[in-house]
Design an enzyme around this catalytic site. Structure first.
Site, mmCIF file in Angstrom:
data_model
loop_
_atom_site.group_PDB
_atom_site.id
_atom_site.type_symbol
_atom_site.label_atom_id
_atom_site.label_comp_id
_atom_site.label_asym_id
_atom_site.label_seq_id
_atom_site.Cartn_x
_atom_site.Cartn_y
_atom_site.Cartn_z
ATOM 1 N N ALA A 95 0.835 -1.113 -0.084
ATOM 2 C CA ALA A 95 0.064 -0.024 -0.023
ATOM 3 C C ALA A 95 0.879 1.215 0.041
ATOM 4 O O ALA A 95 2.200 1.159 0.294
ATOM 5 C CB ALA A 95 -0.933 -0.187 1.325
ATOM 6 N N LYS A 96 0.336 2.310 -0.229
ATOM 7 C CA LYS A 96 1.021 3.618 -0.309
ATOM 8 C C LYS A 96 0.091 4.784 -0.176
ATOM 9 O O LYS A 96 -0.974 4.794 -0.711
ATOM 10 C CB LYS A 96 2.046 3.861 -1.262
ATOM 11 C CG LYS A 96 3.103 4.861 -1.243
ATOM 12 C CD LYS A 96 4.044 4.233 -0.477
ATOM 13 C CE LYS A 96 5.321 5.027 -0.369
ATOM 14 N NZ LYS A 96 6.558 4.118 0.339
#
Ligand code: NAD
Length: 404
Positions: A95-96
Site C-alpha cells: 500500500a502507499k
C-alpha cells in the site's frame, strides 16, 4: 517511479515465471485506490491511499507529503511495496499514500490538522488487519503520533498496531529508527561474504537519514568509506573518511563539502570513483543511461528507492556490474515496521534485542534466497531474480485463495 516501470519489471519476470493473462491483469491492477480532498483555510490538498495487492496480508506502506505526489506515483509505489513485502517474506500486501502538499510552506500546526484530516478521509480502510500506514518522504514519527490518535478517535478504541514508526511513547520501537540503513548493512555483510570480497572500499551518494547511518555503521565496523556526498557535492579520501568528523561538519555547516583538508568531488564524479562498492542512498533516477557507462565500481548496493533506471540496469548488467536491488537492500525499514506491528499486536511484550535478532534473520534469509536464485540464473540480473521470487509468492497466495 512511474507505473510503466512496474509493467517493465513484470515483463522481465515473465521470462522466468509463466504468468497467465489473468495473473498479469491482477498484478497490474490495484485492489483499491481511494482519493479525497483536504480543505483548509481556503486551500485544497489532494490525498490518496492505494492498496495494490492484499493476497499475503493487510496493506503496508508509507504516506508521503510532497507537492509532486500524484495518483500514478502512489499506485506505482504501492505496487513496489507489494513486491518488497513479498520478497522479504512479510505477511503484508502493498500500500502507499500521499498528500499533494509542500510541507515546508506550512506550520507544524497546519501539518497536524492535515494529517488528522487524512485519517478522517481514509479511516474506514485503515486498521491493523486492513492497511497499516508508516512514514515516507517528509513524514515522521510525530505525524504518525497524530495519525494514530486520530485513527483511535475514529474507531473508538486503542489500536496501536494500526500505524508503525509511531512515537516510542505510543508503542513504537527504538529499532525502527535507522532500520533501513541497518538492514542494508546486514545485506552488505552477507553480500561481501558471498562474493568473497575482503575489506571493500565504499562510496556513498547521499548523506541523509539512510546514507549517514550506513556510513556510520560501515565506519564503526572498520570498513573504509572513501567518498560521501550530499546535494552540495562530495568529498573523497583514498585513506578513508573520518565519518564522525564529517557528521559533525554536516550538522554544523550544512554540507559534507565544508570538511577541511579533503578533496572535493562533484556529485557526478562520486558515482564514477574507483571504489569497490557504490551505495546510492540519495534520490531516485541517479544512475541513468547517460552516466551508467561511466560507473567504475564492480558492485552497487541500492539503498535509495529506484536509484537506477531500467535502461541503466541493462547497461550495468552488460558491463558485468552486480547490483543488489533496492527492494532487498532497503527492506530493513518495512521489516522493522513488521516487528513493531507484531509487538503492538502482542501488547508490547518483546525485548528490543529479540526484535533485532528477528530483523537480522528476515534480511539474511531474504538475501540468501535472492542470491541463490540469481546465482543459478545468471542470464538475469539480481533485481529480476528478486522480482521473480516476490511475484511467485504473491501469485502462490492468490492461487491458494482460489482467486486465480
Ligand atoms: P534524506 O532526505 O534524509 O537524505 C537524502 C540525502 O541525499 C541528503 O543528504 C541530500 O543532500 C542528498 N542528495 C540529494 N540530491 C543529491 C545528489 N544529486 N547527489 C548527492 N546527494 C544528494 O532521505 P533518506 O530518508 O536518507 O532517503 C534516501 C533514499 O532512501 C530515498 O530514495 C528514500 O526513498 C530511500 N529510503 C528511505 C527510507 C527511510 O527509512 N528513510 C526507507 C527506504 C528507502
Amino acid at each position: 517511479m512511474v507505473f510503466e516501470h512496474a509493467e517493465k519489471m513484470i515483463d522481465n519476470v515473465s521470462k522466468k515465471l509463466p504468468i497467465t493473462e489473468e495473473a498479469l491483469r491482477l498484478l497490474l491492477s490495484h485492489k483499491q485506490v481511494s482519493r479525497g480532498l483536504i480543505k483548509l483555510d481556503g486551500k485544497q490538498f489532494t490525498a490518496w491511499r492505494a492498496i495494490h495487492n492484499d493476497a499475503l496480508g493487510p496493506g503496508k506502506g508509507g504516506i508521503r507529503y510532497h507537492e509532486d505526489v500524484s495518483e500514478d506515483e502512489v499506485k506505482a509505489l504501492s505496487f513496489w511495496m507489494s513486491i518488497k513485502n513479498a520478497l522479504v517474506g512479510l505477511p503484508f500486501g502493498g500500500a502507499k499514500g500521499g498528500i499533494k502538499i509542500n510541507p515546508k510552506e506550512h506550520t507544524q500546526n497546519v501539518l497536524e490538522i492535515v494529517s488528522r484530516e487524512y485519517i478522517n478521509l481514509f479511516a474506514e480502510f485503515i486498521g491493523p488487519d486492513k492497511d497499516i500506514p508508516a512514514p515516507d518522504v517528509n513524514t515522521d514519527s510525530v505525524i504518525m503520533g497524530y495519525m494514530l490518535d486520530q485513527y483511535e478517535k475514529n474507531v473508538g478504541y486503542h489500536a496501536p498496531a494500526a500505524i508503525t514508526a509511531k512515537p516510542i511513547e505510543l508503542g513504537g520501537i527504538a529499532l525502527r529508527n535507522g532500520a533501513t540503513a541497518y538492514g542494508g548493512f546486514v545485506v552488505f555483510k552477507e553480500f561481501i561474504k558471498r562474493i568473497k570480497l575482503k575489506n571493500p572500499t565504499v562510496a556513498i551518494q547521499g548523506f541523509g537519514k539512510v546514507g549517514l547511518n550506513m556510513a556510520t555503521l560501515l565506519h564503526n565496523a572498520g570498513f573504509k568509506v572513501v567518498a560521501v556526498s550530499d546535494s552540495g557535492g562530495g568529498i573523497k579520501s583514498d585513506n578513508g573518511i573520518d565519518i564522525p568528523k564529517v557528521i559533525k561538519v554536516k550538522k554544523e555547516k550544512g554540507s559534507v563539502t565544508q570538511m577541511q583538508g579533503i578533496e572535493i568531488v562533484s556529485n557526478e564524479d562520486l558515482l564514477c570513483l574507483p571504489a569497490d562498492i557504490l551505495i546510492p542512498a540519495a534520490l531516485e533516477n541517479q544512475i541513468t543511461k547517460a552516466n551508467a557507462n561511466n560507473i567504475c565500481t564492480n558492485y552497487i548496493l541500492e539503498l535509495a528507492n529506484g536509484p537506477v533506471t531500467p535502461e541503466a540496469d541493462e547497461i550495468l548488467y552488460s558491463k558485468g556490474v552486480i547490483s543488489v536491488p533496492d527492494i532487498l537492500a532497503n527492506a530493513g525499514g518495512v521489516s522493522a515496521s513488521y516487528m513493531e506491528w507484531v509487538n503492538s499486536k502482542a501488547g508490547g511484550i518483546f525485548e528490543e534485542e529479540t526484535l533485532r535478532l528477528k530483523l537480522d534473520k528476515i534480511m539474511i534469509d531474504a538475501f540468501n534466497k535472492v542470491y541463490d536464485y540469481w546465482f543459478k540464473n545468471q542470464d538475469i540480473d539480481m533485481k529480476t531474480a528478486a522480482y521473480v521470487i516476490a511475484v511467485k509468492r504473491i501469485l502462490d497466495a492468490e492461487k491458494a485463495r482460489g482467486r486465480i
